[in-house]
Design a protein around this motif. Sequence first.
Motif, PDB file in Angstrom:
ATOM      1  N   LEU A  79       0.978  -1.677   0.391  1.00  0.00           N
ATOM      2  CA  LEU A  79       0.214   0.491  -0.335  1.00  0.00           C
ATOM      3  C   LEU A  79       0.811   0.831   0.075  1.00  0.00           C
ATOM      4  O   LEU A  79       1.195   2.322  -0.816  1.00  0.00           O
ATOM      5  CB  LEU A  79      -1.015  -0.075   0.853  1.00  0.00           C
ATOM      6  N   PRO A  80       1.611   1.671   1.165  1.00  0.00           N
ATOM      7  CA  PRO A  80       3.153   2.401   0.633  1.00  0.00           C
ATOM      8  C   PRO A  80       3.166   2.680  -0.702  1.00  0.00           C
ATOM      9  O   PRO A  80       3.568   3.567  -0.986  1.00  0.00           O
ATOM     10  CB  PRO A  80       3.763   2.482   2.032  1.00  0.00           C
ATOM     11  N   VAL A  81       3.653   1.941  -1.191  1.00  0.00           N
ATOM     12  CA  VAL A  81       4.870   2.035  -1.706  1.00  0.00           C
ATOM     13  C   VAL A  81       3.104   2.487  -3.403  1.00  0.00           C
ATOM     14  O   VAL A  81       3.707   3.809  -4.179  1.00  0.00           O
ATOM     15  CB  VAL A  81       5.349   0.790  -2.861  1.00  0.00           C
ATOM     16  N   MET A  82       2.013   1.774  -3.264  1.00  0.00           N
ATOM     17  CA  MET A  82       1.123   2.148  -4.669  1.00  0.00           C
ATOM     18  C   MET A  82       1.303   3.366  -4.282  1.00  0.00           C
ATOM     19  O   MET A  82       1.343   4.305  -5.046  1.00  0.00           O
ATOM     20  CB  MET A  82       0.226   1.353  -4.217  1.00  0.00           C
ATOM     21  N   ILE A  83       0.803   4.483  -3.147  1.00  0.00           N
ATOM     22  CA  ILE A  83       1.083   5.880  -2.761  1.00  0.00           C
ATOM     23  C   ILE A  83       1.796   6.087  -3.515  1.00  0.00           C
ATOM     24  O   ILE A  83       1.945   7.155  -3.983  1.00  0.00           O
ATOM     25  CB  ILE A  83       0.194   5.828  -1.449  1.00  0.00           C
TER      26      ILE A  83
ATOM     27  N   PHE B 166      12.912   6.970  -3.048  1.00  0.00           N
ATOM     28  CA  PHE B 166      12.723   8.363  -3.611  1.00  0.00           C
ATOM     29  C   PHE B 166      12.167   9.441  -3.511  1.00  0.00           C
ATOM     30  O   PHE B 166      12.170  10.286  -3.119  1.00  0.00           O
ATOM     31  CB  PHE B 166      12.464   7.829  -4.677  1.00  0.00           C
ATOM     32  N   ALA B 167      10.946   8.813  -2.527  1.00  0.00           N
ATOM     33  CA  ALA B 167       9.570   9.469  -2.405  1.00  0.00           C
ATOM     34  C   ALA B 167       9.493  10.078  -1.116  1.00  0.00           C
ATOM     35  O   ALA B 167       9.226  11.311  -0.761  1.00  0.00           O
ATOM     36  CB  ALA B 167       8.148   8.488  -2.443  1.00  0.00           C
ATOM     37  N   ALA B 168      10.369   9.365  -0.548  1.00  0.00           N
ATOM     38  CA  ALA B 168      10.041   9.964   1.080  1.00  0.00           C
ATOM     39  C   ALA B 168      11.640  10.483   1.179  1.00  0.00           C
ATOM     40  O   ALA B 168      11.074  10.988   2.156  1.00  0.00           O
ATOM     41  CB  ALA B 168      10.467   8.555   2.108  1.00  0.00           C
TER      42      ALA B 168
ATOM     43  N   GLU C 110       7.121  19.564   0.936  1.00  0.00           N
ATOM     44  CA  GLU C 110       5.889  20.014  -0.166  1.00  0.00           C
ATOM     45  C   GLU C 110       5.273  19.411  -1.278  1.00  0.00           C
ATOM     46  O   GLU C 110       4.475  19.403  -1.231  1.00  0.00           O
ATOM     47  CB  GLU C 110       6.725  21.683  -0.291  1.00  0.00           C
ATOM     48  N   SER C 111       6.741  18.925  -1.712  1.00  0.00           N
ATOM     49  CA  SER C 111       5.805  18.188  -2.559  1.00  0.00           C
ATOM     50  C   SER C 111       4.930  16.975  -2.373  1.00  0.00           C
ATOM     51  O   SER C 111       3.749  16.748  -3.596  1.00  0.00           O
ATOM     52  CB  SER C 111       6.962  17.648  -3.274  1.00  0.00           C
ATOM     53  N   THR C 112       5.047  15.968  -1.589  1.00  0.00           N
ATOM     54  CA  THR C 112       4.637  15.035  -1.602  1.00  0.00           C
ATOM     55  C   THR C 112       3.199  15.472  -1.374  1.00  0.00           C
ATOM     56  O   THR C 112       2.337  14.851  -1.385  1.00  0.00           O
ATOM     57  CB  THR C 112       5.590  13.528  -0.811  1.00  0.00           C
ATOM     58  N   ARG C 113       3.520  15.864   0.037  1.00  0.00           N
ATOM     59  CA  ARG C 113       2.281  16.511   0.514  1.00  0.00           C
ATOM     60  C   ARG C 113       1.258  16.842  -0.199  1.00  0.00           C
ATOM     61  O   ARG C 113      -0.182  16.670  -0.592  1.00  0.00           O
ATOM     62  CB  ARG C 113       2.354  17.471   1.596  1.00  0.00           C
ATOM     63  N   SER C 114       1.624  17.880  -1.361  1.00  0.00           N
ATOM     64  CA  SER C 114       0.583  18.690  -2.321  1.00  0.00           C
ATOM     65  C   SER C 114      -0.062  17.927  -3.160  1.00  0.00           C
ATOM     66  O   SER C 114      -0.963  17.768  -3.593  1.00  0.00           O
ATOM     67  CB  SER C 114       1.131  19.653  -3.039  1.00  0.00           C
ATOM     68  N   GLU C 115       1.363  16.899  -3.712  1.00  0.00           N
ATOM     69  CA  GLU C 115       0.697  16.253  -5.113  1.00  0.00           C
ATOM     70  C   GLU C 115      -0.531  15.257  -4.098  1.00  0.00           C
ATOM     71  O   GLU C 115      -1.610  14.759  -5.039  1.00  0.00           O
ATOM     72  CB  GLU C 115       1.409  15.419  -5.151  1.00  0.00           C
ATOM     73  N   LEU C 116      -0.373  14.307  -2.649  1.00  0.00           N
ATOM     74  CA  LEU C 116      -1.131  13.903  -2.189  1.00  0.00           C
ATOM     75  C   LEU C 116      -2.603  14.495  -1.741  1.00  0.00           C
ATOM     76  O   LEU C 116      -3.095  13.572  -1.211  1.00  0.00           O
ATOM     77  CB  LEU C 116      -1.043  13.147  -0.989  1.00  0.00           C
ATOM     78  N   GLY C 117      -1.880  15.863  -1.570  1.00  0.00           N
ATOM     79  CA  GLY C 117      -3.727  16.813  -1.393  1.00  0.00           C
ATOM     80  C   GLY C 117      -3.865  16.078   0.078  1.00  0.00           C
ATOM     81  O   GLY C 117      -4.633  16.292   0.575  1.00  0.00           O
ATOM     82  N   LEU C 118      -2.570  16.319   1.031  1.00  0.00           N
ATOM     83  CA  LEU C 118      -3.305  15.746   2.901  1.00  0.00           C
ATOM     84  C   LEU C 118      -2.527  16.718   3.649  1.00  0.00           C
ATOM     85  O   LEU C 118      -1.483  17.417   3.088  1.00  0.00           O
ATOM     86  CB  LEU C 118      -2.385  14.555   3.220  1.00  0.00           C
TER      87      LEU C 118
ATOM     88  N   LEU D 278       2.119   8.875  -6.871  1.00  0.00           N
ATOM     89  CA  LEU D 278       1.851  10.377  -6.835  1.00  0.00           C
ATOM     90  C   LEU D 278       3.058  10.580  -7.578  1.00  0.00           C
ATOM     91  O   LEU D 278       3.231  11.840  -8.245  1.00  0.00           O
ATOM     92  CB  LEU D 278       2.733  11.038  -4.749  1.00  0.00           C
ATOM     93  N   ILE D 279       4.345   9.884  -7.721  1.00  0.00           N
ATOM     94  CA  ILE D 279       5.582   9.925  -8.994  1.00  0.00           C
ATOM     95  C   ILE D 279       4.830  10.806 -10.161  1.00  0.00           C
ATOM     96  O   ILE D 279       5.310  11.599 -10.463  1.00  0.00           O
ATOM     97  CB  ILE D 279       6.669   8.963  -8.385  1.00  0.00           C
ATOM     98  N   GLY D 280       3.877   9.729 -10.274  1.00  0.00           N
ATOM     99  CA  GLY D 280       3.838   9.134 -12.087  1.00  0.00           C
ATOM    100  C   GLY D 280       3.302  10.350 -12.814  1.00  0.00           C
ATOM    101  O   GLY D 280       3.218  10.833 -13.379  1.00  0.00           O
TER     102      GLY D 280
END
Length: 456
Positions: free
Chosen positions: A60-64, A405-407, A413-421, A68-70
């Motif tokens: 699940l975490p890797v899928m997220i 890479f994602a972590a 900021e990048s990951t949070r804004s892409e996830l919208g959380l 998000l990277i994609g």
Amino acid sequence: MPARRTSIHGEWSSKLAFILAATGSAVGLGNIWRFPYVAGESGGGAFVLVYLACVLTIGLPVMIAEILIGRRGRQSPINTMRTLAVEEGHSPAWQHVGLLGMAAGFIILSFYSVIAGWTLAYMVRTAAGVLQGVTAEGARSIFADLVGDPEKLLAWHTIFMVMTIIVVSRGVQSGLEQATKFLMPALFVLLVAMVGYAMNTGQFQHALRYLFMPDFGKITTDVVLNAMGQAFFSLSLGMGAIMIYGSYLSHNASIVRTAVVIVSMDTLVALLAGLAIFPLVFQYQLEPTAGAGLIFQTLPIAFGQMPGGIWVGTAFFVLLLFAAWTSAISLLEPAVTWLVENHGMNRVKATAYTGIAAWGLGILSILSLNAWSDVKVFGKGFLDLFDYLSSNVMLPIGGFLICTFAAWLMSRESTRSELGLPDGFGYRLWRFLVQFVSPVAIVLVFLNKIGLFGGS
Ligand code: PFF
């Protein structure tokens, strides 16, 4: 923040279309063919337990992370990784993650198409009534006849690869989306019906105990590696398939919610397949360890005996074929988008080249089942070798790099804004999982396998 990109390859028409397509990629032969036989070879309940743990802590975490990277990069996995790496101030060498994934997808497609060919062969045999009244022994010999004949296997493999090339060459909306809309729900309904049948006629209690009462003594290094490899394979993770599908997802869709839906459906289908198959395995005294032929030697007995088995059996293999089809197209998509982006090829040409090359490699897998059954590389025939190498080695390495890479390389900021959380519990939990839990788990499984902790 950089301006939002758009994909030159198109976009899903809705969030539901993405969920269906990604579920179509995830649900395939991996759930219905591979899950039961690997579970059978790896000790039943012990494997299922470790598998579920891998799905939750790694899958699940890797899928997220992959979606998000994609969606942020909106290009083929190779170009997405390079663009994001440079944007975040890191080396463009991260593009090699995309390259590794493309290679893994290519290898998987080569043997996946061979197994999908078995499905085609069984669809025809079932519809023609060949399975009527078949015994366990008869089912075994029908299977042995098929895999012993390289010409037949080649013919079915070729048909399946052509089908895959046709859909991928038509592009995202007209090709990929249409195929998944009706077929996934239909497969699900039929699988539930098969579980109902197995419940009434087979040794259901025995199967339940086998699958869900783990014998902890059976959890070995190999069982853990197989379970992790199965999780990556089944969820289509670690090679850019989900990344490229994520690149066609619109900006307002919630990545976390869609990932939860996809992972849940995939897991449910695998468990249902186990519950449809193992009651019959025990009823007819088949071996759970029969290997890659397990479902092809088990289900035909049920179809041969049940009233209306010709219809149910044919429908089952048709739907399995579609499940395989919707997965195969996602195996080809990362390489095709890269050829279009970097080599200026049109989609049709790019698809044909990649598909034909994978088809050629598939011939090695075919021959390993018959004429070249003595040829072993690292102690395995080509089919087993390609399967092992891609699922148990390449996908987990790809997954490790993607979550790292994602972590660690993308900014918060990048990951949070892409996830919208918001910066709350959900986001922190995901970040903790991809920073520590998933990568460490993957490394530990590998180290254990290599024997660093005294494992075999
Ligand atoms: N997830 C597919 C299945 O379970 O059959 C197989 C697969 C598709 C693996 C796409 C990897 C992938 F990228």
